[in-house]
Design a protein around this motif. Sequence first.
Motif, PDB file in Angstrom:
ATOM      1  N   ARG A   1      28.815  31.407  41.797  1.00 40.74           N
ATOM      2  CA  ARG A   1      28.012  30.220  42.102  1.00 40.74           C
ATOM      3  C   ARG A   1      28.534  29.565  43.371  1.00 40.74           C
ATOM      4  N   TRP A   2      27.624  29.258  44.296  1.00 37.68           N
ATOM      5  CA  TRP A   2      28.018  28.673  45.583  1.00 37.68           C
ATOM      6  C   TRP A   2      28.721  27.342  45.420  1.00 37.68           C
ATOM      7  N   LYS A   3      28.263  26.537  44.460  1.00 33.79           N
ATOM      8  CA  LYS A   3      28.886  25.235  44.211  1.00 33.79           C
ATOM      9  C   LYS A   3      30.357  25.413  43.829  1.00 33.79           C
ATOM     10  N   VAL A   4      30.629  26.391  43.000  1.00 32.97           N
ATOM     11  CA  VAL A   4      31.997  26.651  42.550  1.00 32.97           C
ATOM     12  C   VAL A   4      32.841  27.162  43.719  1.00 32.97           C
ATOM     13  N   ILE A   5      32.292  28.076  44.501  1.00 32.15           N
ATOM     14  CA  ILE A   5      33.013  28.608  45.665  1.00 32.15           C
ATOM     15  C   ILE A   5      33.352  27.489  46.649  1.00 32.15           C
ATOM     16  N   ALA A   6      32.366  26.622  46.938  1.00 36.04           N
ATOM     17  CA  ALA A   6      32.584  25.532  47.895  1.00 36.04           C
ATOM     18  C   ALA A   6      33.655  24.562  47.394  1.00 36.04           C
ATOM     19  N   LEU A   7      33.586  24.183  46.129  1.00 37.98           N
ATOM     20  CA  LEU A   7      34.555  23.227  45.594  1.00 37.98           C
ATOM     21  C   LEU A   7      35.957  23.831  45.533  1.00 37.98           C
ATOM     22  N   GLU A   8      36.072  25.052  45.052  1.00 39.37           N
ATOM     23  CA  GLU A   8      37.390  25.679  44.941  1.00 39.37           C
ATOM     24  C   GLU A   8      38.013  25.918  46.317  1.00 39.37           C
ATOM     25  N   THR A   9      37.203  26.242  47.296  1.00 42.91           N
ATOM     26  CA  THR A   9      37.711  26.412  48.663  1.00 42.91           C
ATOM     27  C   THR A   9      38.207  25.076  49.210  1.00 42.91           C
ATOM     28  N   SER A  10      37.482  24.020  48.948  1.00 46.75           N
ATOM     29  CA  SER A  10      37.892  22.684  49.400  1.00 46.75           C
ATOM     30  C   SER A  10      39.189  22.241  48.725  1.00 46.75           C
ATOM     31  N   VAL A  11      39.290  22.485  47.428  1.00 49.86           N
ATOM     32  CA  VAL A  11      40.504  22.118  46.699  1.00 49.86           C
ATOM     33  C   VAL A  11      41.690  22.929  47.222  1.00 49.86           C
ATOM     34  N   ALA A  12      41.485  24.229  47.449  1.00 47.67           N
ATOM     35  CA  ALA A  12      42.561  25.068  47.986  1.00 47.67           C
ATOM     36  C   ALA A  12      43.012  24.545  49.345  1.00 47.67           C
ATOM     37  N   ALA A  13      42.083  24.089  50.160  1.00 45.94           N
ATOM     38  CA  ALA A  13      42.438  23.558  51.478  1.00 45.94           C
ATOM     39  C   ALA A  13      43.341  22.333  51.354  1.00 45.94           C
ATOM     40  N   VAL A  14      43.089  21.496  50.377  1.00 42.42           N
ATOM     41  CA  VAL A  14      43.941  20.321  50.155  1.00 42.42           C
ATOM     42  C   VAL A  14      45.363  20.757  49.820  1.00 42.42           C
ATOM     43  N   PHE A  15      45.498  21.746  48.956  1.00 44.26           N
ATOM     44  CA  PHE A  15      46.833  22.224  48.595  1.00 44.26           C
ATOM     45  C   PHE A  15      47.535  22.903  49.767  1.00 44.26           C
ATOM     46  N   VAL A  16      46.778  23.568  50.630  1.00 49.11           N
ATOM     47  CA  VAL A  16      47.377  24.167  51.831  1.00 49.11           C
ATOM     48  C   VAL A  16      47.908  23.074  52.754  1.00 49.11           C
ATOM     49  N   VAL A  17      47.170  21.989  52.903  1.00 48.88           N
ATOM     50  CA  VAL A  17      47.628  20.869  53.737  1.00 48.88           C
ATOM     51  C   VAL A  17      48.898  20.253  53.143  1.00 48.88           C
ATOM     52  N   ILE A  18      48.929  20.061  51.834  1.00 49.57           N
ATOM     53  CA  ILE A  18      50.131  19.524  51.186  1.00 49.57           C
ATOM     54  C   ILE A  18      51.312  20.470  51.407  1.00 49.57           C
ATOM     55  N   ALA A  19      51.068  21.760  51.239  1.00 49.99           N
ATOM     56  CA  ALA A  19      52.133  22.748  51.429  1.00 49.99           C
ATOM     57  C   ALA A  19      52.648  22.730  52.866  1.00 49.99           C
ATOM     58  N   ALA A  20      51.738  22.672  53.824  1.00 51.86           N
ATOM     59  CA  ALA A  20      52.139  22.648  55.234  1.00 51.86           C
ATOM     60  C   ALA A  20      52.956  21.395  55.544  1.00 51.86           C
ATOM     61  N   ALA A  21      52.529  20.269  55.021  1.00 46.85           N
ATOM     62  CA  ALA A  21      53.261  19.015  55.251  1.00 46.85           C
ATOM     63  C   ALA A  21      54.644  19.062  54.613  1.00 46.85           C
TER      64      ALA A  21
END
Length: 144
Positions: free
Chosen positions: A62-82
Motif C-alpha cells: 500500500r502506497w500510504k504504508v510505504i510513504a509513512l514508513e519511509t518518512s518515519v525511517a528518515a526521522v530515525f536516520v536524522v537522529i542517528a546522524a545527529a
Amino acid sequence: MTIASRDLRNPLWTPVAWGVLVGVLQAASPLAFWWLEPATVYALSLAAIAFVYIGFAVADGRWKVIALETSVAAVFVVIAAAAITGSAWLLVAGLAGHGLKDWWQHRNHFVANTRWWPPFCAAVDVVVAAIIAIEILAGLHLDA
C-alpha cells in the motif's frame, strides 16, 4: 514448565526472548568495529533498524504504508546522524523511540504480515537503549 509449553500459551515469548539476546549482541557490536567510535556503530544500527520497516511496507504494497514508513525511517536516520557527533543520549532516545514505534506497530498492525517482528525489534531496541544509558551513566565515552 518447558519452553515449548510457554510458546503455546504466549507465542510472542519466542521473538521477545530472541530480541533480548540480539539486543545484548548488538550492544556489544562496537567491539567488532574497534576502528569506529561506538556512537557511530550504534548510529549505523539505528539507521539500519529503521529501514527494515520500509522493506515490510514494500511487501505490504500500500502506497500510504510505504510513504509513512519511509518518512518515519528518515526521522530515525536524522537522529542517528545527529548522534554521531552529538550527545549519546540521542542514541538512547532514538532506540527507545523506535521501540515505541514497534509497540505501536504491534498494537495496530499498520504494516501487514509483521506479527512476530515488532515484539522482537522492540526487545532489541529497549535492551540496547538501556545498555547505552547505563554506559553513559557509568561515564563511558561513546563518541570522539
